[in-house]
Design an enzyme around this catalytic site. Structure first.
Site, PDB file in Angstrom:
ATOM      1  N   LYS A 116       0.837  -1.201   0.000  1.00 54.66           N
ATOM      2  CA  LYS A 116       0.000   0.000   0.000  1.00 54.66           C
ATOM      3  C   LYS A 116       0.873   1.252   0.000  1.00 54.66           C
ATOM      4  CE  LYS A 116      -3.102   0.113   3.291  1.00 54.66           C
ATOM      5  NZ  LYS A 116      -3.915   0.412   4.504  1.00 54.66           N
ATOM      6  N   LYS A 128       3.283  -2.134  11.297  1.00 49.94           N
ATOM      7  CA  LYS A 128       1.986  -2.077  11.981  1.00 49.94           C
ATOM      8  C   LYS A 128       2.221  -2.427  13.443  1.00 49.94           C
ATOM      9  CE  LYS A 128      -2.317  -1.194  11.001  1.00 49.94           C
ATOM     10  NZ  LYS A 128      -2.845  -0.368   9.902  1.00 49.94           N
ATOM     11  N   ASP A 168      -5.312   3.515  13.837  1.00 56.89           N
ATOM     12  CA  ASP A 168      -6.058   2.456  13.134  1.00 56.89           C
ATOM     13  C   ASP A 168      -7.270   2.202  14.041  1.00 56.89           C
ATOM     14  OD1 ASP A 168      -5.654   0.377  10.745  1.00 56.89           O
ATOM     15  OD2 ASP A 168      -6.460  -0.774  12.397  1.00 56.89           O
ATOM     16  N   THR A 211      -8.651   8.997   4.760  1.00 53.66           N
ATOM     17  CA  THR A 211      -8.904   7.633   4.281  1.00 53.66           C
ATOM     18  C   THR A 211     -10.271   7.566   3.597  1.00 53.66           C
ATOM     19  OG1 THR A 211      -7.619   6.861   6.167  1.00 53.66           O
ATOM     20  CG2 THR A 211      -8.796   5.196   4.901  1.00 53.66           C
TER      21      THR A 211
HETATM   22  P1  NDP Z   1     -12.375   3.031  14.121  1.00 54.61           P
HETATM   23  O1  NDP Z   1     -11.909   2.449  15.379  1.00 54.61           O
HETATM   24  O2  NDP Z   1     -12.532   4.497  14.009  1.00 54.61           O
HETATM   25  O3  NDP Z   1     -13.745   2.368  13.665  1.00 54.61           O
HETATM   26  C1  NDP Z   1     -13.855   0.995  13.494  1.00 54.61           C
HETATM   27  C2  NDP Z   1     -15.259   0.664  13.059  1.00 54.61           C
HETATM   28  O4  NDP Z   1     -15.317  -0.701  12.645  1.00 54.61           O
HETATM   29  C3  NDP Z   1     -16.273   0.822  14.163  1.00 54.61           C
HETATM   30  O5  NDP Z   1     -17.521   1.134  13.605  1.00 54.61           O
HETATM   31  C4  NDP Z   1     -16.287  -0.571  14.779  1.00 54.61           C
HETATM   32  O6  NDP Z   1     -17.460  -0.881  15.491  1.00 54.61           O
HETATM   33  C5  NDP Z   1     -16.165  -1.435  13.543  1.00 54.61           C
HETATM   34  N1  NDP Z   1     -15.529  -2.707  13.903  1.00 54.61           N
HETATM   35  C6  NDP Z   1     -14.325  -2.878  14.477  1.00 54.61           C
HETATM   36  N2  NDP Z   1     -14.070  -4.174  14.702  1.00 54.61           N
HETATM   37  C7  NDP Z   1     -15.144  -4.827  14.243  1.00 54.61           C
HETATM   38  C8  NDP Z   1     -15.487  -6.194  14.182  1.00 54.61           C
HETATM   39  N3  NDP Z   1     -14.660  -7.150  14.654  1.00 54.61           N
HETATM   40  N4  NDP Z   1     -16.670  -6.503  13.600  1.00 54.61           N
HETATM   41  C9  NDP Z   1     -17.501  -5.535  13.127  1.00 54.61           C
HETATM   42  N5  NDP Z   1     -17.220  -4.226  13.171  1.00 54.61           N
HETATM   43  C10 NDP Z   1     -16.073  -3.882  13.713  1.00 54.61           C
HETATM   44  O7  NDP Z   1     -11.336   2.497  12.999  1.00 54.61           O
HETATM   45  P2  NDP Z   1     -11.071   3.064  11.545  1.00 54.61           P
HETATM   46  O8  NDP Z   1     -12.291   3.641  10.957  1.00 54.61           O
HETATM   47  O9  NDP Z   1      -9.834   3.875  11.605  1.00 54.61           O
HETATM   48  O10 NDP Z   1     -10.675   1.721  10.775  1.00 54.61           O
HETATM   49  C11 NDP Z   1     -11.636   0.956  10.050  1.00 54.61           C
HETATM   50  C12 NDP Z   1     -10.904   0.069   9.040  1.00 54.61           C
HETATM   51  O11 NDP Z   1     -10.168   0.898   8.134  1.00 54.61           O
HETATM   52  C13 NDP Z   1      -9.880  -0.894   9.638  1.00 54.61           C
HETATM   53  O12 NDP Z   1      -9.857  -2.063   8.847  1.00 54.61           O
HETATM   54  C14 NDP Z   1      -8.566  -0.149   9.464  1.00 54.61           C
HETATM   55  O13 NDP Z   1      -7.464  -1.025   9.425  1.00 54.61           O
HETATM   56  C15 NDP Z   1      -8.802   0.506   8.109  1.00 54.61           C
HETATM   57  N6  NDP Z   1      -7.995   1.661   7.777  1.00 54.61           N
HETATM   58  C16 NDP Z   1      -7.903   2.747   8.603  1.00 54.61           C
HETATM   59  C17 NDP Z   1      -7.156   3.838   8.241  1.00 54.61           C
HETATM   60  C18 NDP Z   1      -7.097   5.073   9.074  1.00 54.61           C
HETATM   61  O14 NDP Z   1      -6.460   6.038   8.643  1.00 54.61           O
HETATM   62  N7  NDP Z   1      -7.729   5.136  10.228  1.00 54.61           N
HETATM   63  C19 NDP Z   1      -6.387   3.868   6.983  1.00 54.61           C
HETATM   64  C20 NDP Z   1      -6.599   2.706   6.154  1.00 54.61           C
HETATM   65  C21 NDP Z   1      -7.360   1.657   6.556  1.00 54.61           C
HETATM   66  P3  NDP Z   1     -17.435  -0.864  17.110  1.00 54.61           P
HETATM   67  O15 NDP Z   1     -17.381   0.581  17.497  1.00 54.61           O
HETATM   68  O16 NDP Z   1     -18.685  -1.549  17.521  1.00 54.61           O
HETATM   69  O17 NDP Z   1     -16.208  -1.615  17.534  1.00 54.61           O
HETATM   70  O1  2IT Z   2      -4.069   0.894   7.432  1.00 54.21           O
HETATM   71  C1  2IT Z   2      -3.591   2.046   7.285  1.00 54.21           C
HETATM   72  O2  2IT Z   2      -3.117   2.400   6.203  1.00 54.21           O
HETATM   73  C2  2IT Z   2      -3.632   2.957   8.421  1.00 54.21           C
HETATM   74  N1  2IT Z   2      -4.187   2.601   9.459  1.00 54.21           N
HETATM   75  C3  2IT Z   2      -2.988   4.302   8.325  1.00 54.21           C
HETATM   76  C4  2IT Z   2      -1.510   4.200   8.580  1.00 54.21           C
HETATM   77  C5  2IT Z   2      -0.770   5.499   8.691  1.00 54.21           C
HETATM   78  O3  2IT Z   2       0.438   5.409   8.961  1.00 54.21           O
HETATM   79  O4  2IT Z   2      -1.332   6.576   8.491  1.00 54.21           O
END
Ligand code: NDP
Ligand code: 2IT
Length: 448
Positions: A116, A128, A168, A211
């Site tokens: 990525k 990570k 994350d 994101t």
């Molecule tokens: P948050 O913690 O802000 O939100 C996570 C969300 O996913 C919540 O709604 C949570 O629900 C839900 N969730 C988490 N675990 C589970 C599970 N086991 N089953 C169902 N729902 C679940 O995280 P992010 O929004 O930052 O991350 C979401 C995804 O995006 C992840 O896969 C992360 O790796 C990916 N990501 C994040 C980036 C970033 O910049 N933050 C960048 C690229 C990818 P609940 O509140 O009930 O736990």
């Molecule tokens: O999965 C991802 O790309 C992230 N959670 C963001 C990583 C970062 O260094 O901004």
């Protein structure tokens, strides 16, 4: 099933060497399958042991994180940091705090991050980390003490030119602030050792949105180039309600799409009139509450228990933005039967391998995570640039750079897919385009 003998041998060895790491093996298997044609055409990769080296991280640390809860009781969690590859830049990748975190999850995320980060065209290696700590239901004081203890060990492994963590799942602005404060206290250095920082202490405008916004910029490119269409007027389902999901909804609505559903780990809401994002932000960002509350506040909206039911809703675009393997074959069949046109992954590996294949076999445009959600880490890279030159760019400047990066990622993936003889297959395209830059750097840097 891998056909190339070299890839098959390395994959089989990886299975042997990593028992009980299903998510890691899933991620490696998906990348290897995509690389069959490319690797077969470059025998020098086998001679240099590139694949063997890629599946073995540079190093991985695990450590005890002891902290005191509000009752004065000592609690213990496990911390992780995997530094996967520094072939093209300092280690870079987020930290996840969630009870499900284990070595397999951290390694799958770190492995994906290598490719990525390469796709962003910025000089970023892959890493990570995280912990099985659950921030849910903890007080701010408990979260602070946990973060301080976590950083007390982590600080000796990271640095602005060595390894730069970010957020994350379960790690947002609050946690990054506590982690940054403790790093500064231990090292007496004010530098860009973390990204996603607060705007008053080195954070970048648009990192919070990046994101989700980037996912929609990528989706828009997919629709434009592969279907001569756009997000405007589309009915959209977006799972999750965290950082990625919220800003995906915001940009989808700004582009004229209608988002009708969101979820959390317990269930989903269906609002046929279109999601009211102000209500979601209040519940999730301010109150740290549950998504079910939305249906109590917005008339006409329904709450359903069970997050996977969200895929039963008819939609044009489905954007999984919660977590790994949240969209399986059963969900994929429902989406296809209901006429979905495009799936783009905001979360990391949200579709199982069977679901992804089913989408592609049924003519659904598919945008894989390492391309579609790269906008977050790309903007982290822009935060690092701003920290280095001690300047802050405006929201518009950062957003414009993010947009260019997502357009460029789409172009790289589409061209690589074409060159491999599978036009439109962005899984192959993203893996090949991300891989070849890392492999070439490794070939130049000697054996290590
Ligand atoms: P948050 O913690 O802000 O939100 C996570 C969300 O996913 C919540 O709604 C949570 O629900 C839900 N969730 C988490 N675990 C589970 C599970 N086991 N089953 C169902 N729902 C679940 O995280 P992010 O929004 O930052 O991350 C979401 C995804 O995006 C992840 O896969 C992360 O790796 C990916 N990501 C994040 C980036 C970033 O910049 N933050 C960048 C690229 C990818 P609940 O509140 O009930 O736990
Ligand atoms: O999965 C991802 O790309 C992230 N959670 C963001 C990583 C970062 O260094 O901004």
């Amino acid at each position: 099933m891998l056909k190339n003998a070299y890839l098959k041998r390395v994959y089989d060895d990886t299975v042997q060497n990593n028992p009980a790491q299903p998510e890691f093996l899933q991620a490696v298997g998906e990348v290897f399958e995509s690389l069959e044609t490319y690797v077969a055409a470059r025998p020098e990769l086998e001679k240099a042991g590139i694949m063997e080296r890629l599946v073995e991280p540079d190093r991985m640390v695990t450590f005890r994180v002891a902290w005191e809860d509000d009752q004065g009781r000592v609690r213990v969690n496990r911390g992780y940091r995997v530094q996967f590859s520094s072939a093209i830049g300092p280690y870079k990748g987020g930290l996840r705090f969630h009870p499900s975190v284990n070595a397999s999850i951290i390694k799958f995320l770190g492995f994906e991050q290598v490719f990525k980060n390469s796709l962003t065209s910025l000089p970023l290696g892959g890493a990570k980390g995280g912990s099985n700590f659950d921030p849910k239901g903890k007080s701010d004081g408990e979260v602070m003490r946990f973060c301080q203890s976590f950083m007390t060990e982590l600080h000796r492994h990271i640095g602005a030119r060595c390894d730069v963590p970010a957020g994350d799942i379960g790690v947002g602005g609050r946690e990054i602030g506590f982690l940054f404060g403790q790093y500064k206290r231990l090292q007496n250095q004010f530098n860009g050792v973390l990204t996603g920082k607060g705007l008053r202490f080195g954070g970048s405008l648009a990192r919070t949105e990046a994101t989700g916004y980037g996912l929609l910029y990528f989706t828009q490119e997919m629709l434009r180039h592969l279907k001569n269409d756009s997000v405007a007027g589309k009915t959209i389902v977006i799972s999750g309600s965290g950082n990625v999901a919220i800003y995906a909804v915001e940009k989808a609505q700004a582009l004229g799409g209608k988002v009708i559903a969101m979820s959390d780990s317990q269930g989903y809401i269906h609002d046929p009139a279109g999601i009211r994002l102000d209500v979601v932000k209040q519940i999730k960002e301010v109150e740290r509450g549950r998504i079910r509350t939305y249906a109590e506040r917005v008339s006409g909206a329904e709450y359903h228990e069970g997050c996977r039911g969200i895929w039963s809703l008819p939609c044009d675009l489905a954007l999984p933005c919660a977590t790994q393997n949240e969209l399986d074959l059963e969900g994929a069949k429902l989406l296809v039967a209901n006429g979905v046109q495009l799936v783009a992954e905001g979360a990391n590996m949200p579709s199982t391998a069977e679901a992804a294949s089913y989408f592609q076999a049924n003519g659904v445009l598919f945008g894989p995570a390492k391309a579609a959600n790269a906008g977050g880490v790309a903007t982290s890279g822009l935060e690092m640039s701003q920290n280095s030159i001690r300047r802050n760019w405006s929201f518009e400047e950062v957003d414009a750079k993010l947009h260019d990066i997502m357009v460029n990622i789409f172009r790289q993936a589409a061209e690589a897919a074409e060159a491999c003889g599978v036009p439109g297959d962005l899984i192959v395209g993203a893996n090949v385009a991300g891989f070849r830059k890392v492999a070439d750097a490794m070939l130049s840097e000697g054996v290590y």
